[in-house]
Motif scaffolding. Structure first.
Motif, mmCIF file in Angstrom:
data_model
loop_
_atom_site.group_PDB
_atom_site.id
_atom_site.type_symbol
_atom_site.label_atom_id
_atom_site.label_comp_id
_atom_site.label_asym_id
_atom_site.label_seq_id
_atom_site.Cartn_x
_atom_site.Cartn_y
_atom_site.Cartn_z
ATOM 1 N N ILE A 45 0.830 -1.201 0.000
ATOM 2 C CA ILE A 45 0.000 0.000 0.000
ATOM 3 C C ILE A 45 0.869 1.258 0.000
ATOM 4 O O ILE A 45 0.504 2.272 -0.597
ATOM 5 N N GLY A 46 2.031 1.185 0.627
ATOM 6 C CA GLY A 46 2.966 2.304 0.570
ATOM 7 C C GLY A 46 3.400 2.585 -0.855
ATOM 8 O O GLY A 46 3.465 3.743 -1.297
ATOM 9 N N GLU A 47 3.686 1.521 -1.612
ATOM 10 C CA GLU A 47 4.077 1.674 -3.021
ATOM 11 C C GLU A 47 2.906 2.198 -3.857
ATOM 12 O O GLU A 47 3.090 3.052 -4.718
ATOM 13 N N VAL A 48 1.717 1.696 -3.607
ATOM 14 C CA VAL A 48 0.527 2.155 -4.336
ATOM 15 C C VAL A 48 0.310 3.654 -4.103
ATOM 16 O O VAL A 48 -0.016 4.398 -5.027
ATOM 17 N N LEU A 49 0.514 4.095 -2.859
ATOM 18 C CA LEU A 49 0.271 5.491 -2.497
ATOM 19 C C LEU A 49 1.452 6.406 -2.793
ATOM 20 O O LEU A 49 1.356 7.619 -2.603
ATOM 21 N N GLY A 50 2.571 5.832 -3.235
ATOM 22 C CA GLY A 50 3.765 6.633 -3.461
ATOM 23 C C GLY A 50 4.447 7.048 -2.171
ATOM 24 O O GLY A 50 5.115 8.084 -2.107
ATOM 25 N N GLU A 51 4.248 6.249 -1.132
ATOM 26 C CA GLU A 51 4.845 6.508 0.180
ATOM 27 C C GLU A 51 5.639 5.282 0.605
ATOM 28 O O GLU A 51 5.206 4.509 1.461
ATOM 29 N N SER A 52 6.807 5.120 0.003
ATOM 30 C CA SER A 52 7.601 3.916 0.275
ATOM 31 C C SER A 52 8.049 3.817 1.731
ATOM 32 O O SER A 52 8.354 2.731 2.209
ATOM 33 N N GLY A 53 8.060 4.906 2.466
ATOM 34 C CA GLY A 53 8.448 4.876 3.881
ATOM 35 C C GLY A 53 7.311 4.516 4.823
ATOM 36 O O GLY A 53 7.517 4.435 6.041
ATOM 37 N N LEU A 54 6.131 4.289 4.294
ATOM 38 C CA LEU A 54 4.969 3.994 5.147
ATOM 39 C C LEU A 54 5.202 2.821 6.103
ATOM 40 O O LEU A 54 4.866 2.925 7.285
ATOM 41 N N PRO A 55 5.782 1.705 5.654
ATOM 42 C CA PRO A 55 5.963 0.577 6.586
ATOM 43 C C PRO A 55 6.850 0.898 7.789
ATOM 44 O O PRO A 55 6.715 0.271 8.835
ATOM 45 N N GLN A 56 7.729 1.869 7.664
ATOM 46 C CA GLN A 56 8.624 2.205 8.759
ATOM 47 C C GLN A 56 7.999 3.190 9.753
ATOM 48 O O GLN A 56 8.529 3.392 10.836
ATOM 49 N N GLN A 57 6.896 3.800 9.388
ATOM 50 C CA GLN A 57 6.240 4.748 10.284
ATOM 51 C C GLN A 57 5.570 4.000 11.436
ATOM 52 O O GLN A 57 5.140 2.853 11.274
ATOM 53 N N PRO A 58 5.457 4.646 12.590
ATOM 54 C CA PRO A 58 4.698 4.025 13.680
ATOM 55 C C PRO A 58 3.261 3.759 13.219
ATOM 56 O O PRO A 58 2.700 4.535 12.447
ATOM 57 N N TYR A 59 2.688 2.679 13.706
ATOM 58 C CA TYR A 59 1.347 2.276 13.276
ATOM 59 C C TYR A 59 0.342 3.420 13.429
ATOM 60 O O TYR A 59 -0.470 3.654 12.537
ATOM 61 N N GLU A 60 0.397 4.131 14.554
ATOM 62 C CA GLU A 60 -0.582 5.192 14.805
ATOM 63 C C GLU A 60 -0.466 6.340 13.806
ATOM 64 O O GLU A 60 -1.374 7.164 13.707
ATOM 65 N N GLU A 61 0.617 6.392 13.036
ATOM 66 C CA GLU A 61 0.745 7.394 11.983
ATOM 67 C C GLU A 61 0.326 6.843 10.615
ATOM 68 O O GLU A 61 0.024 7.609 9.704
ATOM 69 N N ARG A 62 0.327 5.533 10.476
ATOM 70 C CA ARG A 62 -0.023 4.934 9.178
ATOM 71 C C ARG A 62 -1.496 5.103 8.838
ATOM 72 O O ARG A 62 -1.841 5.423 7.695
ATOM 73 N N LEU A 63 -2.364 4.849 9.804
ATOM 74 C CA LEU A 63 -3.803 4.912 9.512
ATOM 75 C C LEU A 63 -4.234 6.300 9.052
ATOM 76 O O LEU A 63 -4.952 6.411 8.045
ATOM 77 N N PRO A 64 -3.806 7.370 9.721
ATOM 78 C CA PRO A 64 -4.168 8.696 9.195
ATOM 79 C C PRO A 64 -3.617 8.949 7.791
ATOM 80 O O PRO A 64 -4.265 9.629 6.986
ATOM 81 N N ARG A 65 -2.461 8.409 7.464
ATOM 82 C CA ARG A 65 -1.906 8.569 6.117
ATOM 83 C C ARG A 65 -2.814 7.887 5.088
ATOM 84 O O ARG A 65 -3.053 8.421 4.006
ATOM 85 N N LEU A 66 -3.315 6.694 5.422
ATOM 86 C CA LEU A 66 -4.244 6.018 4.519
ATOM 87 C C LEU A 66 -5.479 6.882 4.282
ATOM 88 O O LEU A 66 -5.910 7.074 3.138
ATOM 89 N N LEU A 67 -6.039 7.385 5.376
ATOM 90 C CA LEU A 67 -7.252 8.195 5.268
ATOM 91 C C LEU A 67 -7.007 9.459 4.450
ATOM 92 O O LEU A 67 -7.883 9.873 3.677
ATOM 93 N N GLU A 68 -5.832 10.059 4.586
ATOM 94 C CA GLU A 68 -5.517 11.260 3.803
ATOM 95 C C GLU A 68 -5.524 10.960 2.300
ATOM 96 O O GLU A 68 -5.821 11.832 1.491
ATOM 97 N N HIS A 69 -5.223 9.722 1.948
ATOM 98 C CA HIS A 69 -5.226 9.315 0.536
ATOM 99 C C HIS A 69 -6.598 8.786 0.089
ATOM 100 O O HIS A 69 -6.743 8.379 -1.058
ATOM 101 N N GLY A 70 -7.580 8.749 0.995
ATOM 102 C CA GLY A 70 -8.903 8.250 0.638
ATOM 103 C C GLY A 70 -9.018 6.742 0.711
ATOM 104 O O GLY A 70 -9.901 6.148 0.097
ATOM 105 N N LEU A 71 -8.133 6.103 1.464
ATOM 106 C CA LEU A 71 -8.118 4.646 1.554
ATOM 107 C C LEU A 71 -8.536 4.197 2.953
ATOM 108 O O LEU A 71 -8.032 4.730 3.946
ATOM 109 N N GLY A 72 -9.463 3.248 3.016
ATOM 110 C CA GLY A 72 -9.937 2.717 4.282
ATOM 111 C C GLY A 72 -9.691 1.221 4.389
ATOM 112 O O GLY A 72 -9.459 0.548 3.380
#
Length: 169
Positions: A45-72
């Motif tokens: 999903i990080g690659e799909v969103l163009g955010e290759s660093g997503l897996p390294q982010q703390p979990y509590e920061e990942r979910l808001p990033r998904l929502l910012e991209h319109g992904l649930g």
């Protein structure tokens, strides 16, 4: 042992809803979607969103990033009996009302199923294949992000998962 799913991660801006079957043991213990380190979801999903660093982010920061991209995220099963984490071990599943839930998301464009079990169960709940566009959203089957689904490489899975980009634009 009866297992219950995690709460949905959606908001009114959700355009893409990715549905798994039921979180595995590691995810349930951590109360985090796709918590097992061998699961490729966060990389995909990080690659799909163009955010290759997503897996390294703390979990509590990942979910808001998904929502910012319109992904649930959510799951097709509310609860089930299951020993271990494999979908093939799911018994006595209590399914959700996916149609009612999806209709509550005004900007939803596609429901994507993460894996075969999620697709089979979710399509049954939503009334099948949507051949004539009877539902107001598209249905998309994705290869499972689980390491247990090893018939495709991560790169091959990514080429299919990138189909989500058309719905996020």
């Amino acid at each position: 042992m009866r297992k219950s799913a995690l709460p949905p991660c959606v908001d009114v801006h959700t355009r893409v809803l990715v549905l798994g079957s039921l979180p595995g043991e590691r995810s349930l213990a951590a109360q985090e979607y796709y918590a097992h380190p061998s699961n490729a979801f966060w990389w995909l999903i990080g690659e799909v969103l163009g955010e290759s660093g997503l897996p390294q982010q703390p979990y509590e920061e990942r979910l808001p990033r998904l929502l910012e991209h319109g992904l649930g995220l959510w799951d097709v099963i509310e609860s089930a009996s299951r020993k271990g984490s494999l979908d093939t071990a799911i018994r006595d599943a209590e399914h959700r009302d996916l149609t009612l839930f999806a209709r509550s998301l005004p900007n939803l464009r596609v429901i994507a199923f993460n894996g075969k079990s999620a697709a089979e169960r979710g399509r049954r709940q939503l009334g099948g294949s949507n051949p004539a566009g009877e539902l107001p959203w598209a249905l998309l089957d994705l290869p499972s992000s689980s390491a247990a689904h090893a018939s495709l490489s991560r790169v091959d899975k990514l080429s299919i998962w990138k189909r989500l980009q058309a719905y996020l634009a």
